[in-house]
Scaffold this active site. Structure first.
Site, PDB file in Angstrom:
ATOM      1  N   ASP A  31       0.693  -1.254  -0.002  1.00 25.42           N
ATOM      2  CA  ASP A  31       0.077  -0.008   0.026  1.00 25.42           C
ATOM      3  C   ASP A  31       0.844   1.117  -0.033  1.00 25.42           C
ATOM      4  OD1 ASP A  31      -3.427   0.339   0.941  1.00 25.42           O
ATOM      5  OD2 ASP A  31      -1.947   2.145   1.130  1.00 25.42           O
ATOM      6  N   ASN A  88     -12.930  -3.281   2.856  1.00 20.58           N
ATOM      7  CA  ASN A  88     -14.017  -2.094   3.104  1.00 20.58           C
ATOM      8  C   ASN A  88     -14.856  -2.178   1.976  1.00 20.58           C
ATOM      9  OD1 ASN A  88     -12.318  -1.061   5.336  1.00 20.58           O
ATOM     10  ND2 ASN A  88     -10.898   0.015   3.764  1.00 20.58           N
ATOM     11  N   GLN A  95     -14.316   2.506   1.637  1.00 18.02           N
ATOM     12  CA  GLN A  95     -13.637   2.042   0.732  1.00 18.02           C
ATOM     13  C   GLN A  95     -13.386   3.462  -0.329  1.00 18.02           C
ATOM     14  OE1 GLN A  95     -16.097  -0.676  -1.830  1.00 18.02           O
ATOM     15  NE2 GLN A  95     -14.383  -0.996  -3.237  1.00 18.02           N
ATOM     16  N   HIS A 101     -10.706  -5.290  -3.087  1.00 23.22           N
ATOM     17  CA  HIS A 101      -9.582  -5.732  -2.836  1.00 23.22           C
ATOM     18  C   HIS A 101      -9.439  -6.176  -1.248  1.00 23.22           C
ATOM     19  CE1 HIS A 101      -9.701  -1.358  -2.375  1.00 23.22           C
ATOM     20  NE2 HIS A 101      -9.009  -1.464  -1.293  1.00 23.22           N
ATOM     21  N   HIS A 103      -7.125  -5.944   2.137  1.00 24.11           N
ATOM     22  CA  HIS A 103      -5.956  -5.312   2.733  1.00 24.11           C
ATOM     23  C   HIS A 103      -5.547  -6.462   3.699  1.00 24.11           C
ATOM     24  CE1 HIS A 103      -6.861  -0.967   2.221  1.00 24.11           C
ATOM     25  NE2 HIS A 103      -8.111  -1.348   2.073  1.00 24.11           N
TER      26      HIS A 103
HETATM   27  P1  5GP Z   1      -9.844   1.141   0.299  1.00 21.39           P
HETATM   28  O1  5GP Z   1      -9.682   2.760   0.969  1.00 21.39           O
HETATM   29  O2  5GP Z   1     -10.351   1.360  -1.148  1.00 21.39           O
HETATM   30  O3  5GP Z   1     -10.296   0.013   1.089  1.00 21.39           O
HETATM   31  O4  5GP Z   1      -8.183   0.958   0.110  1.00 21.39           O
HETATM   32  C1  5GP Z   1      -7.405   1.433  -1.052  1.00 21.39           C
HETATM   33  C2  5GP Z   1      -6.197   1.710  -0.459  1.00 21.39           C
HETATM   34  O5  5GP Z   1      -5.269   1.795  -2.011  1.00 21.39           O
HETATM   35  C3  5GP Z   1      -5.625   2.696   0.260  1.00 21.39           C
HETATM   36  O6  5GP Z   1      -5.161   2.001   1.415  1.00 21.39           O
HETATM   37  C4  5GP Z   1      -4.578   3.619  -0.449  1.00 21.39           C
HETATM   38  O7  5GP Z   1      -3.567   3.922   0.328  1.00 21.39           O
HETATM   39  C5  5GP Z   1      -4.159   2.498  -1.478  1.00 21.39           C
HETATM   40  N1  5GP Z   1      -3.595   3.129  -2.786  1.00 21.39           N
HETATM   41  C6  5GP Z   1      -4.232   4.215  -3.285  1.00 21.39           C
HETATM   42  N2  5GP Z   1      -3.538   4.453  -4.343  1.00 21.39           N
HETATM   43  C7  5GP Z   1      -2.609   3.971  -4.500  1.00 21.39           C
HETATM   44  C8  5GP Z   1      -1.418   3.572  -5.360  1.00 21.39           C
HETATM   45  O8  5GP Z   1      -1.288   4.491  -6.433  1.00 21.39           O
HETATM   46  N3  5GP Z   1      -0.549   2.607  -5.085  1.00 21.39           N
HETATM   47  C9  5GP Z   1      -0.741   1.787  -4.178  1.00 21.39           C
HETATM   48  N4  5GP Z   1       0.312   0.928  -3.889  1.00 21.39           N
HETATM   49  N5  5GP Z   1      -1.664   1.909  -3.167  1.00 21.39           N
HETATM   50  C10 5GP Z   1      -2.789   2.798  -3.393  1.00 21.39           C
END
Ligand code: 5GP
Length: 117
Positions: A31, A88, A95, A101, A103
């Site tokens: 992440d 999430n 999310q 995805h 985590h």
């Molecule tokens: P969500 O909030 O949808 O459950 O998780 C999305 C995750 O993607 C977040 O933890 C965020 O830090 C990560 N993320 C967002 N943009 C990027 C990116 O460009 N590269 C990587 N490696 N992680 C990302």
């Protein structure tokens, strides 16, 4: 379906990432904003599913694959003392990327009281 997500761009190789594992069906990356010493994202590659809310019965195998990959990657990177898996769902579920995805968080003792924060 909304615009192309960051994960689709990462899968397509349009955005760089720190890759931990990849198969034909799953990609595991670090992440970009880790919330634990080890914070991995386990991303299905075969098709875009916006969230758990968008799953259909035929996606059963994809969901299983995410969890089995979590198990295998945890072994591979040596997370023997435990880890947390989080998915999430939707805006109120926290999310931010509408591409389902998992985590994987590890490297510290997870506080039992923080799951609902
Ligand atoms: P969500 O909030 O949808 O459950 O998780 C999305 C995750 O993607 C977040 O933890 C965020 O830090 C990560 N993320 C967002 N943009 C990027 C990116 O460009 N590269 C990587 N490696 N992680 C990302």
């Amino acid at each position: 379906m909304s615009e192309v997500t960051v994960f689709e761009k990462i899968i397509a190789g349009e955005i760089p990432c720190e890759k931990v594992y990849e198969s034909d069906r799953v990609l595991v990356i670090r992440d970009i904003a880790p919330q634990a010493p080890t914070h991995l994202l386990i991303i299905p590659k075969s098709k875009r599913i916006d969230s758990v809310d968008h799953l259909v019965d035929e996606d059963c195998e994809i969901v299983g694959e995410l969890f089995l990959t979590a198990r295998d990657v945890a072994k591979k990177v040596g997370l023997g003392s435990g880890y947390r898996l989080v998915m999430n769902v939707g805006r109120d579920g926290g999310q931010t990327v509408p591409y389902m995805h998992l985590h994987l968080l590890a490297g510290k003792k997870m506080d039992e009281s923080t799951i609902g924060e």
